[in-house]
Each structure stands twice: as structure tokens, then as C-alpha cells.
Design a protein around this motif. Sequence first.
Motif, PDB file in Angstrom:
ATOM      1  N   ARG A  10      49.176  24.297  18.344  1.00  0.00           N
ATOM      2  CA  ARG A  10      49.909  25.543  18.108  1.00  0.00           C
ATOM      3  C   ARG A  10      51.357  25.374  18.566  1.00  0.00           C
ATOM      4  NH1 ARG A  10      46.950  28.102  14.696  1.00  0.00           N
ATOM      5  NH2 ARG A  10      48.036  30.055  15.190  1.00  0.00           N
ATOM      6  N   VAL A  11      52.240  26.193  18.022  1.00  0.00           N
ATOM      7  CA  VAL A  11      53.641  26.184  18.432  1.00  0.00           C
ATOM      8  C   VAL A  11      53.962  27.546  19.032  1.00  0.00           C
ATOM      9  CG1 VAL A  11      56.031  26.046  17.606  1.00  0.00           C
ATOM     10  CG2 VAL A  11      54.300  24.480  16.718  1.00  0.00           C
ATOM     11  N   GLY A  12      54.636  27.546  20.169  1.00  0.00           N
ATOM     12  CA  GLY A  12      54.917  28.803  20.844  1.00  0.00           C
ATOM     13  C   GLY A  12      56.365  28.948  21.244  1.00  0.00           C
ATOM     14  N   LEU A  13      56.788  30.224  21.385  1.00  0.00           N
ATOM     15  CA  LEU A  13      58.098  30.515  21.959  1.00  0.00           C
ATOM     16  C   LEU A  13      57.891  31.118  23.333  1.00  0.00           C
ATOM     17  CD1 LEU A  13      60.637  32.137  19.469  1.00  0.00           C
ATOM     18  CD2 LEU A  13      60.405  29.756  20.206  1.00  0.00           C
ATOM     19  N   LEU A  14      58.591  30.586  24.306  1.00  0.00           N
ATOM     20  CA  LEU A  14      58.465  31.083  25.667  1.00  0.00           C
ATOM     21  C   LEU A  14      59.195  32.400  25.844  1.00  0.00           C
ATOM     22  CD1 LEU A  14      57.410  28.257  26.638  1.00  0.00           C
ATOM     23  CD2 LEU A  14      58.516  28.915  28.765  1.00  0.00           C
ATOM     24  N   ASP A  15      58.587  33.261  26.649  1.00  0.00           N
ATOM     25  CA  ASP A  15      59.158  34.553  26.976  1.00  0.00           C
ATOM     26  C   ASP A  15      58.825  34.756  28.446  1.00  0.00           C
ATOM     27  OD1 ASP A  15      59.885  37.160  27.193  1.00  0.00           O
ATOM     28  OD2 ASP A  15      58.506  37.937  25.681  1.00  0.00           O
ATOM     29  N   GLY A  16      59.702  34.273  29.333  1.00  0.00           N
ATOM     30  CA  GLY A  16      59.371  34.279  30.756  1.00  0.00           C
ATOM     31  C   GLY A  16      58.181  33.395  31.018  1.00  0.00           C
ATOM     32  N   SER A  17      57.148  33.958  31.648  1.00  0.00           N
ATOM     33  CA  SER A  17      55.953  33.157  31.924  1.00  0.00           C
ATOM     34  C   SER A  17      54.870  33.391  30.864  1.00  0.00           C
ATOM     35  CB  SER A  17      55.419  33.482  33.316  1.00  0.00           C
ATOM     36  OG  SER A  17      55.188  34.867  33.410  1.00  0.00           O
ATOM     37  N   ASN A  18      55.284  33.961  29.727  1.00  0.00           N
ATOM     38  CA  ASN A  18      54.366  34.167  28.607  1.00  0.00           C
ATOM     39  C   ASN A  18      54.818  33.358  27.399  1.00  0.00           C
ATOM     40  OD1 ASN A  18      52.678  36.071  29.916  1.00  0.00           O
ATOM     41  ND2 ASN A  18      54.214  37.658  29.534  1.00  0.00           N
ATOM     42  N   VAL A  19      53.895  33.237  26.443  1.00  0.00           N
ATOM     43  CA  VAL A  19      54.185  32.470  25.229  1.00  0.00           C
ATOM     44  C   VAL A  19      53.710  33.265  24.015  1.00  0.00           C
ATOM     45  CG1 VAL A  19      53.616  30.372  23.937  1.00  0.00           C
ATOM     46  CG2 VAL A  19      53.989  30.242  26.409  1.00  0.00           C
ATOM     47  N   HIS A  20      54.569  33.355  23.013  1.00  0.00           N
ATOM     48  CA  HIS A  20      54.185  33.939  21.734  1.00  0.00           C
ATOM     49  C   HIS A  20      53.817  32.804  20.781  1.00  0.00           C
ATOM     50  CE1 HIS A  20      55.719  37.958  22.786  1.00  0.00           C
ATOM     51  NE2 HIS A  20      56.719  37.320  23.369  1.00  0.00           N
ATOM     52  N   ASP A  21      52.632  32.893  20.203  1.00  0.00           N
ATOM     53  CA  ASP A  21      52.184  31.881  19.241  1.00  0.00           C
ATOM     54  C   ASP A  21      52.872  32.156  17.895  1.00  0.00           C
ATOM     55  OD1 ASP A  21      50.853  30.381  17.310  1.00  0.00           O
ATOM     56  OD2 ASP A  21      48.932  30.494  18.370  1.00  0.00           O
ATOM     57  N   VAL A  22      53.808  31.286  17.534  1.00  0.00           N
ATOM     58  CA  VAL A  22      54.600  31.496  16.311  1.00  0.00           C
ATOM     59  C   VAL A  22      54.218  30.501  15.206  1.00  0.00           C
ATOM     60  CG1 VAL A  22      56.550  32.515  17.553  1.00  0.00           C
ATOM     61  CG2 VAL A  22      56.473  30.029  17.216  1.00  0.00           C
ATOM     62  N   THR A  23      53.027  29.918  15.354  1.00  0.00           N
ATOM     63  CA  THR A  23      52.621  28.856  14.423  1.00  0.00           C
ATOM     64  C   THR A  23      52.691  29.306  12.967  1.00  0.00           C
ATOM     65  OG1 THR A  23      51.083  28.177  16.158  1.00  0.00           O
ATOM     66  CG2 THR A  23      50.856  27.111  14.013  1.00  0.00           C
ATOM     67  N   SER A  24      52.359  30.585  12.713  1.00  0.00           N
ATOM     68  CA  SER A  24      52.301  31.004  11.307  1.00  0.00           C
ATOM     69  C   SER A  24      53.687  31.001  10.661  1.00  0.00           C
ATOM     70  CB  SER A  24      51.622  32.368  11.180  1.00  0.00           C
ATOM     71  OG  SER A  24      52.392  33.321  11.847  1.00  0.00           O
ATOM     72  N   ALA A  25      54.747  31.033  11.473  1.00  0.00           N
ATOM     73  CA  ALA A  25      56.099  30.967  10.906  1.00  0.00           C
ATOM     74  C   ALA A  25      56.440  29.561  10.416  1.00  0.00           C
ATOM     75  CB  ALA A  25      57.124  31.417  11.948  1.00  0.00           C
ATOM     76  N   LEU A  26      55.593  28.595  10.714  1.00  0.00           N
ATOM     77  CA  LEU A  26      55.851  27.210  10.279  1.00  0.00           C
ATOM     78  C   LEU A  26      55.444  26.966   8.830  1.00  0.00           C
ATOM     79  CD1 LEU A  26      56.404  26.815  13.258  1.00  0.00           C
ATOM     80  CD2 LEU A  26      54.981  24.781  13.209  1.00  0.00           C
ATOM     81  N   GLY A  27      54.839  27.976   8.219  1.00  0.00           N
ATOM     82  CA  GLY A  27      54.468  27.839   6.813  1.00  0.00           C
ATOM     83  C   GLY A  27      55.661  27.442   5.953  1.00  0.00           C
TER      84      GLY A  27
END
Length: 285
Positions: A10-27
Motif C-alpha cells: 500500500r502507499v500512504g501519506l503521513l499526517d502526523g503519527s497517522n497515515v492515509h492509504d492513498v493507494t487508489s490514487a495510483l490508478g
Amino acid sequence: MRLCRFEPDRVGLLDGSNVHDVTSALGALGAFRYPLPSHDVLIEALPGLRESLLDEARRVSAVALEDLDLLSPVANPGKIIAAPVNYQKHLLEVRGDVALHHHGMIHDIQRAGLFLKAPSSLIGPSQRIKIRSTERRTDHEVELAVVIGKPCRQVSRTTAANYIAGYSIALDITERGTEERSLRKSIDTYTVLGPWLVTADELPDAGALDLSLEINGELRQKANTRDLILGVADLIEFASSYYGLLPGDVILTGTPQGVGPIRPGDAITASIERIGTMRVEVEAA
Ligand code: MN
């Protein structure tokens, strides 16, 4: 942006100590046909993907970073270029210890040049370093890693910054011995990259960053990138005078003084100012 990769792919963007899974934007990366590109297509596409990654991060909820198994932030570097002896105090340390210099084989970087590590040696922080031989001394080296963002060759140091995608922390794990560096440093799991990629816009000057490494909580290496003999721009000029550089290529800038052995059971904690901290465990192969 702070971009990470985590299990399972999976690919994520960091947001402080959290991560948003942005994998679907890799389409938007599209499909590839054999033969596949020999560079990292995500790093190549990053500037154009930026807005969709940020949109996706706003759309999906976050998970705690500590619950993720982090992989190398660059999945498919075409090559991993490394600087052998690029801090003056490390050069003095190496020249003073036969276990490190192997009867005078060590020269300063201008004479020694650069070397390559096999991309197959690359792991992320959650994947353990597996010591090939416990009979041989194996050392830790913490290094600032530069990730190339755009194809280039014959770059001058004055324009080198234009070709940088971002920065990570690297461990250049090294089996000591007289063999070529590319053999001793390309063992599976002997290149660690992480914990994420900090894009260059967040880190416009990597020339004065504290870096450190601890083994089991004990400080072993502590230095600042201002003490690099060849700085990041010099290394890009040097490397690109030999190799065409491609998106996703990684340059390990060299390790400072304080290198020493690691053993199965050890935990390595490596930190670089404004990038972060990663913990990597060591086991027998
Ligand atoms: Mn190194």
C-alpha cells in the motif's frame, strides 16, 4: 509530502503519527507492458500525482502509523549509488583501524569514486536485516539518502536540486572484508530505506541535518550532514557524470564516524533531523 509504503504493497501519506492509504490514487499511473520501465514509475509520476494523492488523503480516514509494517518508500529503484568515505572523521576512523581499511585500501571519495549496491538488497524498516555470516564482522552505517526525481545526466551542482524527488534515511549494512564493496554491501536485506520519503519541497536544504544511530538504545553514530566531504549537489554532479540518473535512483551519501558491528537480536534506531526515525531489527539469515 511524506510518502510511505506499507504491507501489503500500500502507499500512504503521513499526517502526523497517522497515515492515509492513498493507494487508489495510483490508478492514474496506468498499465505497463513488457519490457517494464527500468526506473520507479511512482517517483517519476509524483509531481503530477500530487493533487490526487492529497485529495485521496482528505477523502479516506487515517490509520495509526505504529500499526503499519513499513516497506522501502521507493519500490523499484533502477540503481542504488553509494558514496564510500564521505565524512572526514569517518575517513580518519577507517584509516586508524585495519579491520576497516584492510591494509590501506581506503581512499577519500574523490579518489575512490562511487559504487553501486544491488537493488535486490533493498528492504524497508519492518523487514529485518538478516546477517549472512556471523563469522564475519557486519557493520551499521547510517546515511542520508537522496531520491532522484527526474531523468538527468551531466548535471552541474548548481542545478542539481531540480532533480531531487526527496530524502529518506538509509542503512548501508556492510560485511567487512577485502572483497569489492558491491559484493559485501549488496547482500539481501543489506540496504534499508525508510521510514518514508520526505519530498524536496519540505526539505529545501539537506546540508545541515543532524543524523544519529543507536544500537539497543546506545548511541553509536552522531554527526551532521554539513560535514559531508561531497554534499548532495556535488554527489549528483559526480554520479551524473558517469551514469544517467533516473526517477527512483537512490544516492546514499556516505556514513559518518562511529561505525561498528551489529549482531542477531540487535535493534537499530536511525534518525535524521526533519525526516524522522526508523527502527530496524537484526536477525541471523
Ligand atoms: Mn556507506
